[in-house]
Scaffold this motif. Structure first.
Motif, mmCIF file in Angstrom:
data_model
loop_
_atom_site.group_PDB
_atom_site.id
_atom_site.type_symbol
_atom_site.label_atom_id
_atom_site.label_comp_id
_atom_site.label_asym_id
_atom_site.label_seq_id
_atom_site.Cartn_x
_atom_site.Cartn_y
_atom_site.Cartn_z
ATOM 1 N N GLU A 1 0.856 -1.183 0.000
ATOM 2 C CA GLU A 1 0.000 0.000 0.000
ATOM 3 C C GLU A 1 0.893 1.234 0.000
ATOM 4 O O GLU A 1 1.469 1.595 1.016
ATOM 5 C CB GLU A 1 -0.929 0.006 1.223
ATOM 6 C CG GLU A 1 -1.851 -1.200 1.343
ATOM 7 C CD GLU A 1 -2.889 -1.280 0.243
ATOM 8 O OE1 GLU A 1 -3.098 -0.259 -0.465
ATOM 9 O OE2 GLU A 1 -3.486 -2.367 0.062
ATOM 10 N N SER A 2 1.062 1.830 -1.175
ATOM 11 C CA SER A 2 1.905 3.012 -1.307
ATOM 12 C C SER A 2 1.232 3.983 -2.268
ATOM 13 O O SER A 2 0.160 3.698 -2.806
ATOM 14 C CB SER A 2 3.290 2.634 -1.839
ATOM 15 O OG SER A 2 3.206 2.112 -3.160
ATOM 16 N N ARG A 3 1.852 5.102 -2.492
ATOM 17 C CA ARG A 3 1.265 6.075 -3.408
ATOM 18 C C ARG A 3 1.167 5.509 -4.819
ATOM 19 O O ARG A 3 0.185 5.728 -5.528
ATOM 20 C CB ARG A 3 2.106 7.361 -3.415
ATOM 21 C CG ARG A 3 1.597 8.414 -4.390
ATOM 22 C CD ARG A 3 2.410 9.700 -4.295
ATOM 23 N NE ARG A 3 2.300 10.294 -2.962
ATOM 24 C CZ ARG A 3 2.912 11.429 -2.624
ATOM 25 N NH1 ARG A 3 3.704 12.047 -3.492
ATOM 26 N NH2 ARG A 3 2.763 11.910 -1.413
ATOM 27 N N GLY A 4 2.179 4.764 -5.244
ATOM 28 C CA GLY A 4 2.178 4.236 -6.607
ATOM 29 C C GLY A 4 1.462 2.911 -6.770
ATOM 30 O O GLY A 4 0.930 2.607 -7.835
ATOM 31 N N VAL A 5 1.460 2.080 -5.724
ATOM 32 C CA VAL A 5 0.868 0.747 -5.791
ATOM 33 C C VAL A 5 -0.030 0.553 -4.579
ATOM 34 O O VAL A 5 0.429 0.630 -3.437
ATOM 35 C CB VAL A 5 1.948 -0.352 -5.817
ATOM 36 C CG1 VAL A 5 1.294 -1.729 -5.834
ATOM 37 C CG2 VAL A 5 2.871 -0.184 -7.012
#
Length: 301
Positions: free
Chosen positions: A271-275
Motif C-alpha cells: 500500500e503506497s502512493r504508486g501501488v
C-alpha cells in the motif's frame, strides 16, 4: 474428397490449429526451487495452498488450491545446469498443458526451441521440456484430466484433501517475466513463433501494474493465461543476466473480497502512493527476498 458421415467424431489426423500450433490448454503447474522448502511452504499455506503429495524419490512437494498446482523443489540438483537451489526461491519452471506432449515438444524443437536433457530416475515420468527465460524450463504435459502426472511421480499425503478449495475462487492468470534492455521484441517473438501467443493492444491492460508488454496464450478462453514482459527502467544499465520469471499472477473474481480473505490469513499487501489495492488488482508484500503474488480482476474463477 468426400466427408465421412461421422466426421465430427473422427480424428485420424492430428492437424494442429494454426493459431495454436502446440495445442496449448493452460498451465498445469508452476515450480519453485529453493533450499528452504519449509519457509516457502509457510508462505504458500498463508496464500491458501495446502501440501497434498510428496514426490516418490526427490525432495519435492506438491501444493494445491482449487485448480492451481505449485511444486516446491528442494532436490539437488534442481536446475537444468546441475545447480543447487538457492535460499531465495526461484520460479524455475512452468508446465504447459497440451493435447499431445510428444507432438508439442517435437514441433517446438522444429520451430527453434532448445531441448532440456531429461534426468529421469527409476519409476518417474519423462516430461519433455525446453529452455525458457534464464535457467527456467517449459514443460509439456498431456496427462491432466482423469489420469495425471501426479498419479505416477507423487504419493498423496494421508488424510489430506487432494482437492482443497481455492480462496475466493483464485486461479492461474499468468506470470510476470523480467527481461533485459531492449529485449521485448525478442521475447515477444519467442512466445509468438513457438506457441502462438498474441500481443495485446497497448490500451488493453490488467491489474494495477500495467507496465510492459502483455502476451495472451492461444487456446480455450477458459484456460487462457498471460505473460507480462517488463524491461528495466531506462536509467538502468544492461541487466540481461537478470532475466527470469518474477512472480505469479492469480485471477480473482472479486479482488477486494479476496484481499480481505487473505488478510485474515496474515497476508500483507503493498500500500503506497504508486501501488495500492483496488478492485482491479493488488500486490502482496515480498517474502523470502523473492516471492510475491499479484491479484488481477478476472471473472473466470
Amino acid at each position: 474428397m468426400s466427408t465421412p458421415k461421422n466426421a465430427a467424431n473422427t480424428a485420424r489426423e492430428a492437424i494442429p490449429d494454426a493459431a495454436n500450433p502446440l495445442g496449448l490448454d493452460g498451465i498445469e503447474f508452476i515450480e519453485y526451487t529453493t533450499s528452504k522448502p519449509q519457509a516457502l511452504g509457510q508462505v504458500l499455506e498463508m496464500m491458501g495452498f495446502r501440501p497434498v503429495a510428496r514426490h516418490r524419490s526427490r525432495e519435492v512437494l506438491l501444493y494445491r488450491q482449487g485448480s492451481i498446482n505449485v511444486i516446491v523443489n528442494a532436490h539437488v540438483p534442481a536446475l537444468p545446469d546441475g545447480a543447487a537451489p538457492t535460499d531465495n526461491p526461484v520460479i524455475a519452471a512452468i508446465a504447459l498443458r497440451v493435447r499431445d506432449a510428444a507432438a508439442a515438444y517435437g514441433r517446438a524443437l522444429e520451430r527453434g526451441a532448445w531441448a532440456v536433457p531429461p534426468r529421469v530416475e527409476v519409476m518417474e515420468l519423462n516430461i519433455p521440456a525446453i529452455h525458457g527465460v534464464g535457467k527456467s524450463r517449459l514443460y509439456f504435459v498431456d496427462r491432466y484430466d482423469k489420469f495425471s502426472i501426479y498419479d505416477v511421480d507423487f504419493v498423496p499425503i494421508p488424510t489430506v484433501d487432494q482437492r482443497p478449495p481455492a480462496v475466493a475462487g483464485l486461479h492461474f492468470f499468468g506470470v510476470v517475466q523480467y527481461i533485459g534492455n531492449d529485449r521485448s521484441e525478442d521475447w515477444a517473438e519467442f512466445y509468438r513463433e513457438l506457441f502462438g501467443f498474441a500481443e495485446l493492444p497497448a490500451e488493453q491492460r490488467f491489474g494495477i501494474l500495467p507496465k510492459g508488454r502483455i502476451l495472451s496464450s492461444p487456446g480455450p478462453a477458459s484456460s487462457r493465461f498471460y505473460i507480462q514482459l517488463i524491461e528495466p527502467e531506462a536509467s538502468v544499465l544492461d541487466v540481461e543476466d537478470d532475466e527470469g520469471l518474477q512472480r505469479i499472477g492469480l485471477g480473482a473474481a472479486d479482488v477486494l473480497k479476496t484481499v480481505a480473505e487473505l488478510a485474515k490469513r496474515g497476508v500483507e499487501f503493498v500500500e503506497s502512493r504508486g501501488v495500492h489495492t483496488e478492485d482491479r488488482g493488488a500486490l502482496t508484500k515480498t517474502w523470502l527476498g523473492s516471492v510475491s503474488f499479484e491479484l488481477v480482476h478476472d471473472r473466470r474463477g
